[in-house]
Design a protein around this motif. Structure first.
Motif, PDB file in Angstrom:
ATOM      1  N   GLY B 118       0.591  -1.366   0.127  1.00 12.80           N
ATOM      2  CA  GLY B 118       0.114   0.007  -0.187  1.00 12.80           C
ATOM      3  C   GLY B 118       0.578   1.421   0.123  1.00 12.80           C
ATOM      4  O   GLY B 118       0.516   2.469   0.508  1.00 12.80           O
ATOM      5  N   TYR B 119       2.094   1.173   0.162  1.00 13.87           N
ATOM      6  CA  TYR B 119       3.118   2.050  -0.098  1.00 13.87           C
ATOM      7  C   TYR B 119       2.691   3.285  -1.320  1.00 13.87           C
ATOM      8  O   TYR B 119       3.195   2.944  -2.300  1.00 13.87           O
ATOM      9  CB  TYR B 119       4.450   1.656   0.504  1.00 13.87           C
ATOM     10  N   THR B 120       2.883   5.025  -1.010  1.00 15.24           N
ATOM     11  CA  THR B 120       3.011   5.886  -2.033  1.00 15.24           C
ATOM     12  C   THR B 120       3.933   6.430  -1.437  1.00 15.24           C
ATOM     13  O   THR B 120       3.964   6.220  -0.179  1.00 15.24           O
ATOM     14  CB  THR B 120       1.669   6.245  -2.025  1.00 15.24           C
ATOM     15  N   VAL B 121       3.941   7.329  -1.909  1.00 13.94           N
ATOM     16  CA  VAL B 121       5.141   8.546  -1.511  1.00 13.94           C
ATOM     17  C   VAL B 121       4.657   9.207  -0.459  1.00 13.94           C
ATOM     18  O   VAL B 121       5.476   9.798   0.121  1.00 13.94           O
ATOM     19  CB  VAL B 121       5.384   9.607  -2.986  1.00 13.94           C
ATOM     20  N   GLY B 124       4.890   8.342   2.738  1.00 15.44           N
ATOM     21  CA  GLY B 124       6.281   7.828   3.356  1.00 15.44           C
ATOM     22  C   GLY B 124       6.585   7.023   4.639  1.00 15.44           C
ATOM     23  O   GLY B 124       6.483   6.383   4.378  1.00 15.44           O
ATOM     24  N   ALA B 125       6.845   7.613   5.270  1.00  6.21           N
ATOM     25  CA  ALA B 125       7.891   7.111   6.453  1.00  6.21           C
ATOM     26  C   ALA B 125       6.854   6.687   7.332  1.00  6.21           C
ATOM     27  O   ALA B 125       6.938   5.531   8.127  1.00  6.21           O
ATOM     28  CB  ALA B 125       9.098   7.699   7.405  1.00  6.21           C
ATOM     29  N   ALA B 126       5.759   7.465   7.677  1.00  5.21           N
ATOM     30  CA  ALA B 126       4.478   6.972   8.313  1.00  5.21           C
ATOM     31  C   ALA B 126       4.052   5.916   8.525  1.00  5.21           C
ATOM     32  O   ALA B 126       3.729   5.142   8.766  1.00  5.21           O
ATOM     33  CB  ALA B 126       3.818   8.500   7.981  1.00  5.21           C
ATOM     34  N   PHE B 127       4.099   5.196   6.578  1.00 10.09           N
ATOM     35  CA  PHE B 127       3.004   4.550   5.908  1.00 10.09           C
ATOM     36  C   PHE B 127       4.401   3.082   6.733  1.00 10.09           C
ATOM     37  O   PHE B 127       4.060   1.918   7.879  1.00 10.09           O
ATOM     38  CB  PHE B 127       3.625   3.963   4.947  1.00 10.09           C
ATOM     39  N   PHE B 128       5.624   2.910   6.975  1.00  7.82           N
ATOM     40  CA  PHE B 128       6.283   2.279   6.965  1.00  7.82           C
ATOM     41  C   PHE B 128       6.777   1.954   8.953  1.00  7.82           C
ATOM     42  O   PHE B 128       6.841   1.143   9.406  1.00  7.82           O
ATOM     43  CB  PHE B 128       7.934   2.585   6.666  1.00  7.82           C
ATOM     44  N   ALA B 129       6.404   2.722   9.383  1.00  5.74           N
ATOM     45  CA  ALA B 129       6.338   3.663  10.933  1.00  5.74           C
ATOM     46  C   ALA B 129       5.062   2.444  11.561  1.00  5.74           C
ATOM     47  O   ALA B 129       5.041   2.181  12.628  1.00  5.74           O
ATOM     48  CB  ALA B 129       6.251   4.134  11.291  1.00  5.74           C
TER      49      ALA B 129
END
Lengths: 103, 477
Positions: B118-121, B124-129
């Motif tokens: 589900g990652y989009t630019v 950002g980092a909030a997704f990975f967190a």
């Protein structure tokens, strides 16, 4: 600290298995004669081919239009099967040579 | 209900692995043990294919792909394992081990892609967190260990079949340690801090792990390969166990950790059989002192040859002969003719025995397997300690394609790379006939003082050819 404790509590079943299996693994091959080192290594090699189960699950879950996952999954299944089948057959061939020559 | 049956399948699988390994460590039950483990594996695999359900209760699909993959793997694996020559078995094991490692690494890659789907630019980092740290950690572990094991096994395979030569550069050990630290810290960085470049870093870790696997095995000498393969074998076990964590799959966890633990112990036992420590094998790589060792030996480069008929006479009229087989015998496939020579001599009243060094050949137990194939009586095979007690009463020692295991430098020369390895004391016998193809040094790449001693005579030629001629010669006496 609390995170670690929580983590241990959440995965305690797994952690128990890991700890017990380490001892079992060490215990059962403790007194293997050097003649059997290679067949034993080969047999253990076949057993870790159990990773194929993970490959099958990956493959079986991949969406039909996700070609990257399908191709990598297929590769993983093939490699895993090679490990399992090849491993057991090679071990059997090695041990076949000992046939009837037991002490 | 179906899920409970699957749980039962996994339980059976786990138990057969434990029992199988247990049986494999005793000569009488070893072959059955292998079959028991194989049967358990079949049950676990079949159970997974037909009964597996994910959390949402959906079964697996893509059956065509699954069965296709299994069919290809089975046919190729079966053929390869059946066709491989006895001498090439250790490298085959290494290759199969590499396949398992690659499989574990691939699973990690697919699962990672799944995780970051589900990652989009913008996110950002909030997704990975927001990702599950434990899952990411397990994926990283499986990736690193699997890749190292894969790359290392392929190098070990190449080394054993002679495709890859030893290679090392100054400061390689330091470089390897730095590389390993880099991999570990990058992995921790990804798991703990979830940076915006997580995807990029993931593949960097993958690449670095492959490089590490290659460099880890490269400087280790060919004679130590069985130990390295055993070590990589236990690595793959741990990588498989990571999959068990990931899918909450008990049989993968049991099997993986079992092999990881047993494999580690086996590695240490193998080192002990060679009287060396694991650290010595991994860091004190063979070949480092090559220049010194060969330089010293060149000064005494005088050896004498013996003719076939002289050897035949010598052997036919001896009281006691000890045969020391080595890799040369295996390469020449001379085990049957060797057994024939032994029987012929026995008819003439000569006492013939075999002295088996634990690491003669390319793998521990290699010679026992080979001679057993030729129907040599088990009682005639002496282990090193017994053989060393008997050499002083032996008239003729016949060394067949063995080199490093009879090299007295292991006892006398502290500068020698094999110093400290227990050897067969063939010098104690009255005479020693050494069959070799040429004067080339053995696998460890060092000269052998034995060949230059007055008691020793050289009999050059391919082991099979020489033995056939010897048999003919003795018959005509």
């Amino acid at each position: 600290m609390e995170t670690i404790l929580n983590w241990i509590a959440a995965h305690q079943q797994m952690i128990y298995i890991v700890v017990l299996m380490i001892f079992v693994g060490i215990e059962i091959i403790g007194k293997v004669p050097s003649v059997l080192h290679t067949p034993l290594m080969s047999g253990a090699n076949a057993i870790h081919g159990v990773v194929i189960i993970g490959a099958i699950i990956v493959m079986g879950k991949a969406e039909a239009d996700n070609y990257l996952a399908l191709i990598l999954g297929l590769l993983a299944v093939i490699l895993g099967t090679l490990n399992v089948v090849g491993g057991f057959v090679v071990t059997d061939r090695m041990l076949e040579m000992f046939k009837g020559k037991k002490k | 209900m179906e899920l409970n049956i699957l749980t039962l399948c996994y339980l059976i699988g786990s138990i057969t692995f434990i029992i199988g390994l247990k049986m494999l460590s005793h000569p009488a039950s070893a072959r059955k043990g292998n079959l028991v483990a194989a049967a358990g594996m079949a049950i676990a695999i079949a159970g997974t294919i037909f009964l597996y359900k994910d959390e949402a209760g959906n079964g697996l699909h893509n059956y065509g792909w699954i069965f296709g993959g299994i069919a290809i793997g089975t046919i190729v694996g079966w053929m390869a394992a059946k066709k491989v020559k006895m001498t090439a078995m250790p490298e085959m094991v290494s290759l199969f081990n590499g396949m398992g490692g690659a499989c574990a690494a691939l699973i990690s890659i697919v699962e990672f892609n799944h995780l970051v789907h589900g990652y989009t630019v913008e996110t950002g980092a909030a997704f990975f967190a927001s990702l599950n740290g434990t899952t990411l950690l397990i994926i990283m572990l499986g990736l690193i260990i699997g890749s190292v094991s894969f790359a290392g096994s392929i190098i070990a395979w190449g080394k054993l079949n002679g495709k890859i030569k030893d290679f090392s550069f100054n400061g390689q050990h330091i470089f390897n340690i730095v590389l390993l630290l880099l991999i570990v810290s990058l992995a921790i960085y990804i798991v703990v801090f979830s940076p915006a470049q997580t995807i990029l870093f993931f593949y960097v870790v993958f690449l670095l792990s492959l490089i590490y696997g290659v460099l880890f095995v490269f400087p280790i000498g060919g004679a130590d390969m069985p130990v390295v393969i055993s070590l990589l074998n236990s690595f793959t076990g741990v990588a498989a166990a990571c999959g068990g964590f990931l899918y909450d799959n008990k049989v993968m966890l049991t099997g993986g950790i079992l092999v990881g633990a047993a494999g580690t112990l086996l590695t240490i036992l193998m080192c002990k059989a060679m009287n060396r420590s694991l650290k010595n094998v991994l860091i004190g790589s063979f070949g480092g002192n090559k220049a010194v060792a060969t330089g010293a030996a060149k000064e005494q480069g005088l050896y004498k040859e013996i003719t076939l008929s002289d050897s035949a006479v010598l052997m036919a009229y001896a009281n006691k002969i000890m045969i020391v087989p080595g890799y040369g015998l295996a390469v020449a496939q001379a085990q049957h003719i060797c057994h024939e020579l032994e029987k012929l001599l026995a008819e003439k009243g000569v006492e013939v025995k075999y002295a088996i060094h634990p690491v003669a050949g390319r793998m521990p137990g290699h010679m026992n397997v080979l001679l057993a194939e030729a129907d040599v009586n088990y009682e005639k095979l002496l282990e090193m300690e017994q053989a060393n007690d008997e050499f002083s009463t032996t008239d003729v020692v016949l060394v067949l394609g063995a080199n490093d295991v009879v090299n007295p430098a292991a006892k006398k020369d502290p500068a020698s790379p094999i110093y400290g390895m227990p050897i067969l004391d063939v010098e104690l016998a009255k005479t020693c006939i050494v069959n070799k193809r040429s004067m080339k040094p053995g696998y460890a790449g060092i000269e052998n003082d034995l060949f230059f001693q007055p008691k020793t005579s050289m009999l050059f030629g391919d082991a099979k050819k020489v033995l056939q001629d010897l048999v003919a010669e003795i018959k005509s006496l």
